[in-house]
Design a protein around this motif. Structure first.
Motif, PDB file in Angstrom:
ATOM      1  N   ARG A  20      40.035 -10.014  34.265  1.00 41.51           N
ATOM      2  CA  ARG A  20      40.597 -10.677  33.171  1.00 41.51           C
ATOM      3  C   ARG A  20      40.810 -12.121  33.444  1.00 41.51           C
ATOM      4  N   ARG A  24      38.806 -15.104  31.391  1.00 43.12           N
ATOM      5  CA  ARG A  24      39.406 -16.139  30.879  1.00 43.12           C
ATOM      6  C   ARG A  24      38.736 -17.373  31.045  1.00 43.12           C
ATOM      7  N   VAL A  31      42.923 -13.640  27.299  1.00 42.04           N
ATOM      8  CA  VAL A  31      42.474 -12.360  27.335  1.00 42.04           C
ATOM      9  C   VAL A  31      43.480 -11.494  27.292  1.00 42.04           C
ATOM     10  N   LEU A  33      45.205  -7.742  27.440  1.00 46.09           N
ATOM     11  CA  LEU A  33      45.095  -6.335  27.983  1.00 46.09           C
ATOM     12  C   LEU A  33      45.987  -5.491  27.232  1.00 46.09           C
ATOM     13  N   LEU A  42      40.202  -4.995  27.901  1.00 46.49           N
ATOM     14  CA  LEU A  42      40.264  -6.596  27.956  1.00 46.49           C
ATOM     15  C   LEU A  42      39.784  -6.843  26.658  1.00 46.49           C
TER      16      LEU A  42
END
Length: 520
Positions: A20, A24, A31, A33, A42
């Protein structure tokens, strides 16, 4: 969850958090989740990457890297049937748990790469925001019927769709839910499932033999349908267990009708079902619909319980009480009582329009003569017979059409649903035949008489003919013949008639009350 799986998930949470952060950094955007009980997703600004949790549950085993790779590839293959524009590729996750990256050799995991869409485009969110258009839902019903028709059917002697395969998962779901809701609350559902299982065993065997068990979507709830452009598109089908995907097509459709009902929109559920049945012709599946709806509600209740115990990530929307939905669907007096209505009126009188409005609020099954007449000749509902070298209106074709209408009406009435037979019914003998059916089945009988001025009839018929957007092929010549030859309702028939002037504003609630007030 088997022992050993929890520690694997802890390790992979590290991987997901690191991936993640990497995404980003690469994109320059936050990002998000999304976590379910079996996956992480993601969300970058343009793409979505779905990783499978290394879980071993009663219904899924993603415990090995090879299994996760296989099921990522299956997810891509299966979802491209309905959503090719969303599903792009399977990508390896390489590097280390603490410093992963996408692409390369020596994969430590795999992800399904998808094109991202706005959350507000999900069918669930369109519904909650009051932005779901009925024409979108109708076209999706038509596409789902076509998908089911083209899907591969299960081998004749496979176990898929067998009574045990239908009732087993329902029993398992109830057993799983007992830990959260207790045995006492679930007892009524257990009894109901056992009674329906015994009563429908022959029907399920017949569905198998007739080719109704096919490779379907398997998880068709409102959060798995999205508006792409101007079309609703189903995604995220079941890839991990063939038995949950090779199912009765009516089980697939029932997931969506159940979820609409769970969200308080039974009217949309019946509008969707009406179009689906017109395009599939699967009125033989109506008797098993309610069982599948209850099962689908239990599945969503079970998923909610699993998610509550296992899911972290960003906050998720509050969902309906699916167990309460299952209980309502299985209640002894669930839904309106069966009753039979036939329509009566000339071409352009508005019979189909009024019937569509009424079925939505009544929870009724409609059978249309224009559609079923075409089906006898292998034509789709909106397909024109012009140039097809067939005559849809011979006496024999008409006889067969009304036999088909009666068969479908009988099936739906015996399954416990109100039924509207949408046809002109300009011949007294045809009306008497359906009145006799109602007497035989001991259900109330009504005639819905739709009428308008002759000038309005001619205008509507001409406009409908020019648009080509309706199953009816009646033209002005047909209307003139009907005006000259139709057999008026007699005094006894008028006593059981609900009269609607279709040039006036329709009060559908009043019409429903008048229909439901009839006792014979």
């Amino acid at each position: 969850m088997e022992s050993g799986t929890t520690s694997a998930i802890v390790v992979d949470r590290t991987l997901v958090a690191a991936l993640r952060e990497r995404l980003r950094s690469d994109t320059g955007h936050a990002v998000a989740l999304i976590e379910t009980h079996i996956s992480w997703v993601l969300l970058t600004d343009r793409l979505a990457y779905k990783l499978k949790k290394p879980v071993r549950l009663s219904f899924v085993d993603f415990g090995t890297l090879a299994a996760r790779k296989h099921f990522c590839e299956e997810e891509l293959r299966l979802n491209r049937r309905l959503a090719p524009s969303i599903y792009l590729e399977v990508v390896p996750v390489c590097g280390t748990q603490e410093a992963p990256h996408l692409g390369g050799d020596d994969a430590i995991d795999f992800a399904v790469c998808m094109r991202r869409f706005p959350e507000e485009a999900l069918l669930r969110n369109l519904l909650l925001a009051g932005r779901l258009r009925t024409d979108h839902l109708a076209r999706f019903a038509q596409r789902l019927a076509a998908f089911h028709r083209q899907a591969q059917d299960a081998p004749l002697f496979s176990e898929f769709g067998a009574p045990e395969q239908v009732l087993g998962p329902m029993t398992d779901a109830l057993a799983t839910l007992q830990a959260d809701y207790g045995a006492e609350r679930l007892q009524a559902l257990r009894t109901w499932a056992a009674e329906r299982g015994a009563g429908l065993r022959t029907a399920w065997i017949g569905r198998q033999r007739e080719g109704a068990v096919r490779e379907c979507h398997g998880d068709l709830h409102l959060a798995n349908v999205v508006l792409m452009g101007d079309e609703l598109t189903a995604f995220d089908c079941i890839e991990f267990d063939p038995a949950l995907r090779w199912i009765d097509v009516m089980s697939d459709a029932a997931f969506l009708t159940m979820d609409l009902k769970a969200h308080g929109r039974s009217d949309l559920a019946y509008r969707f079902l009406d179009v689906y049945l017109q395009h599939s012709g699967d009125y033989a599946g109506v008797p098993v619909l309610r069982v599948y709806e209850v099962y689908r509600a239990l599945v969503r209740a079970m998923v909610g319980c699993l998610r509550a115990r296992t899911v972290g990530g960003d906050p998720q929307p509050v969902e309906p009480d699916y167990l309460a939905c299952a209980e309502a669907l299985a209640a002894r007096n669930a839904g309106p009582a069966p009753r039979l209505m036939i329509t009566y009126g000339l071409a352009g009188a508005g019979k189909s329009t009024i019937a569509a409005e009424l079925l939505a609020v009544a929870g009724a099954i409609r059978i249309r003569s224009d559609v079923e007449r075409k089906r006898l000749f292998g034509l789709a509902p909106l397909q024109r017979s012009t140039g097809q070298a067939v005559d849809l209106y011979t006496p024999e074709a008409t006889r067969r059409t009304f036999e088909r209408l009666a068969t479908c009406a009988r099936t739906a009435l015996q399954a416990g649903y109100p039924v509207i037979v949408d046809a002109a019914f300009l011949r007294r003998d045809d009306r008497l035949a359906f009145r006799a059916l109602a007497v035989e089945l001991r259900v109330p009988f009504s005639i819905l008489r739709c009428h308008a001025t002759e000038a309005q009839l001619r205008q509507r018929v001409a406009a409908r003919r020019a648009s080509g957007g309706d199953a009816s092929e009646a033209d002005l010549a047909v209307l003139e013949r009907q005006l000259a030859t139709h057999e008026a309702l007699d005094g006894e028939e008028r006593a059981m008639t609900l009269d609607v002037d279709t040039e006036a504003l329709l009060d559908v609630a009043s019409l429903l009350a008048r229909w439901q007030a009839r006792r014979r």
